[in-house]
Design an enzyme around this catalytic site. Structure first.
Site, mmCIF file in Angstrom:
data_model
loop_
_atom_site.group_PDB
_atom_site.id
_atom_site.type_symbol
_atom_site.label_atom_id
_atom_site.label_comp_id
_atom_site.label_asym_id
_atom_site.label_seq_id
_atom_site.Cartn_x
_atom_site.Cartn_y
_atom_site.Cartn_z
ATOM 1 N N SER A 128 49.216 47.789 55.978
ATOM 2 C CA SER A 128 50.465 48.571 55.966
ATOM 3 C C SER A 128 51.670 47.802 56.511
ATOM 4 O O SER A 128 52.807 48.255 56.352
ATOM 5 C CB SER A 128 50.282 49.872 56.762
ATOM 6 O OG SER A 128 49.868 49.598 58.074
ATOM 7 N N SER B 106 41.396 67.907 56.074
ATOM 8 C CA SER B 106 42.387 67.000 56.668
ATOM 9 C C SER B 106 41.938 66.435 58.008
ATOM 10 O O SER B 106 42.476 65.431 58.467
ATOM 11 C CB SER B 106 43.719 67.718 56.833
ATOM 12 O OG SER B 106 43.526 68.936 57.524
ATOM 13 N N CYS C 154 40.896 67.578 68.283
ATOM 14 C CA CYS C 154 41.698 68.675 67.729
ATOM 15 C C CYS C 154 41.058 70.045 67.950
ATOM 16 O O CYS C 154 41.748 71.019 68.274
ATOM 17 C CB CYS C 154 41.957 68.443 66.247
ATOM 18 S SG CYS C 154 40.461 68.147 65.271
ATOM 19 N N GLY D 163 48.761 56.418 58.605
ATOM 20 C CA GLY D 163 47.730 57.450 58.493
ATOM 21 C C GLY D 163 48.314 58.853 58.533
ATOM 22 O O GLY D 163 49.516 59.040 58.755
ATOM 23 N N HIS E 101 42.512 74.056 61.195
ATOM 24 C CA HIS E 101 41.147 74.424 61.588
ATOM 25 C C HIS E 101 41.115 75.862 62.090
ATOM 26 O O HIS E 101 42.074 76.348 62.702
ATOM 27 C CB HIS E 101 40.645 73.514 62.719
ATOM 28 C CG HIS E 101 40.356 72.105 62.309
ATOM 29 N ND1 HIS E 101 40.324 71.690 60.997
ATOM 30 C CD2 HIS E 101 40.049 70.991 63.063
ATOM 31 C CE1 HIS E 101 40.033 70.385 60.965
ATOM 32 N NE2 HIS E 101 39.864 69.957 62.196
#
Length: 335
Positions: free
Chosen positions: A38, A158, A128, A10, A240
């Site tokens: 994966s 993102s 975040c 990821g 951000h």
């Protein structure tokens, strides 16, 4: 030192590889884990190819000292016991454990010592948007207690992962080519648009993202601070931005605030309106610190202060914060 990354394919997993390499993180062995999709793929780290193992309930984590997990809350909940069974410290990037009383929620510039008390062997990485805000708040909290925060976030594509970034590129191409626009990762077309919804709505009309900022900030800062947030998805790719208004116990001058931010850990002051200098996501993507600018006295409250922050949320808002937690534990010989 044996390190594992869970969810390496990821956006955050890939950032872990870059950050560990950039910071020359001390390790002897790196093990990569992923889903059936994966498993078997290979990634190069420090000149060596490493094959991704399938994450399973077995003894693969025996001997692992630190496990960085970024594979979603469901995976973290399911595999936490397997990962920590032999003593690995699990630094988890999902929201699964953030508000659990026996799991510390840590931002190294704000509350690093909390990482030492981890009865379940798990440390949670905050959201975040919360991370970048509390790094800035800490600088002011040192000079006067913050009572209230009003914040509006401007969150890049993102934040919803690598596929969301690809979708934004594709939407711009489709609009400019006059084609029908593909909408999959967001509720609406993001290109040439803003969406005032990040995550799902809760009963009080706030989204889960907005409530995370309220609850997580109080836990990290060990404070009665009140946070009211509006989170908006914007058509920028990465990093951000946040417009923050705070009310402190005493009035703080612009000069005091600038000095506090300039000396704050993990902060870069970029505040020169006369020269049009202020933080912007276009120039901050890929960088480590939280950038602060547009510092003003609030016009409606003598104890009010307003400022603007920008930070790369895949880096400081995710992978870098987790790696800094691990670095702190190594420095403190607590691992």
């Amino acid at each position: 030192m044996k390190v594992a990354i869970v969810g390496v394919s990821g956006a955050v997993g890939q950032e872990f590889l870059r950050v560990l390499d950039e910071r020359n993180f001390p390790m002897d062995e790196l093990v990569l884990f992923g889903s059936k999709r994966s498993a078997g793929s290979k990634y190069t780290f420090r000149g060596k190819q490493i094959e991704v193992k399938l994450l399973q309930h077995n003894d693969d984590f025996k001997g692992v000292d630190i496990a960085f997990t970024s594979a979603g809350g469901g995976t973290s909940l399911e595999f936490a016991e397997t990962i920590t069974k032999y003593g690995a410290v699990m630094i988890d990037n999902s929201s699964a454990f953030r508000m659990e009383k026996d799991v510390p929620l840590v931002v190294p510039e704000v509350n690093p010592e909390d990482a030492k008390d981890r009865p379940r062997g798990i440390i949670a990485n905050p959201n975040c948007t919360t991370i970048q805000m509390v790094v800035a708040l800490k600088a002011i909290e040192k000079i006067s207690h913050i009572k209230k925060v009003h914040v509006s976030t401007y969150q890049a594509a993102s934040g919803a992962g690598a596929a969301a970034m690809d979708e934004l590129y594709e939407q711009y191409r489709q609009v400019l080519a006059g084609e029908e626009v593909t909408v999959d990762k967001f509720a609406y077309q993001l290109a040439f648009n803003l969406i005032p919804q990040v995550d799902v709505f809760t009963d009080n009309g706030y989204t889960k993202e907005e409530m995370k900022m309220y609850n997580e900030t109080r836990k990290i800062m060990h404070s009665d601070i009140e946070v009211s947030a509006t989170c908006v998805r914007v058509p920028s790719l990465r990093a951000h931005s946040e417009s923050t208004w705070i009310e402190t116990e005493r009035p703080i001058s612009i000069e005091e605030a600038r000095e506090a931010f300039a000396n704050g850990e993990g902060l870069v002051l970029q505040d020169n309106p006369a020269k049009k200098e202020y933080p912007m996501p276009l120039f901050i993507a890929g960088k480590d610190p939280v950038y602060v600018g547009r510092i003003r006295k609030d016009l409606t409250n003598e104890n009010g202060l307003t400022f603007w922050t920008v930070s790369d949320q895949i880096k400081k808002g995710a992978a870098l914060n987790a790696v800094q937690i691990a670095e702190y534990l190594i420095k403190e010989k607590n691992i």
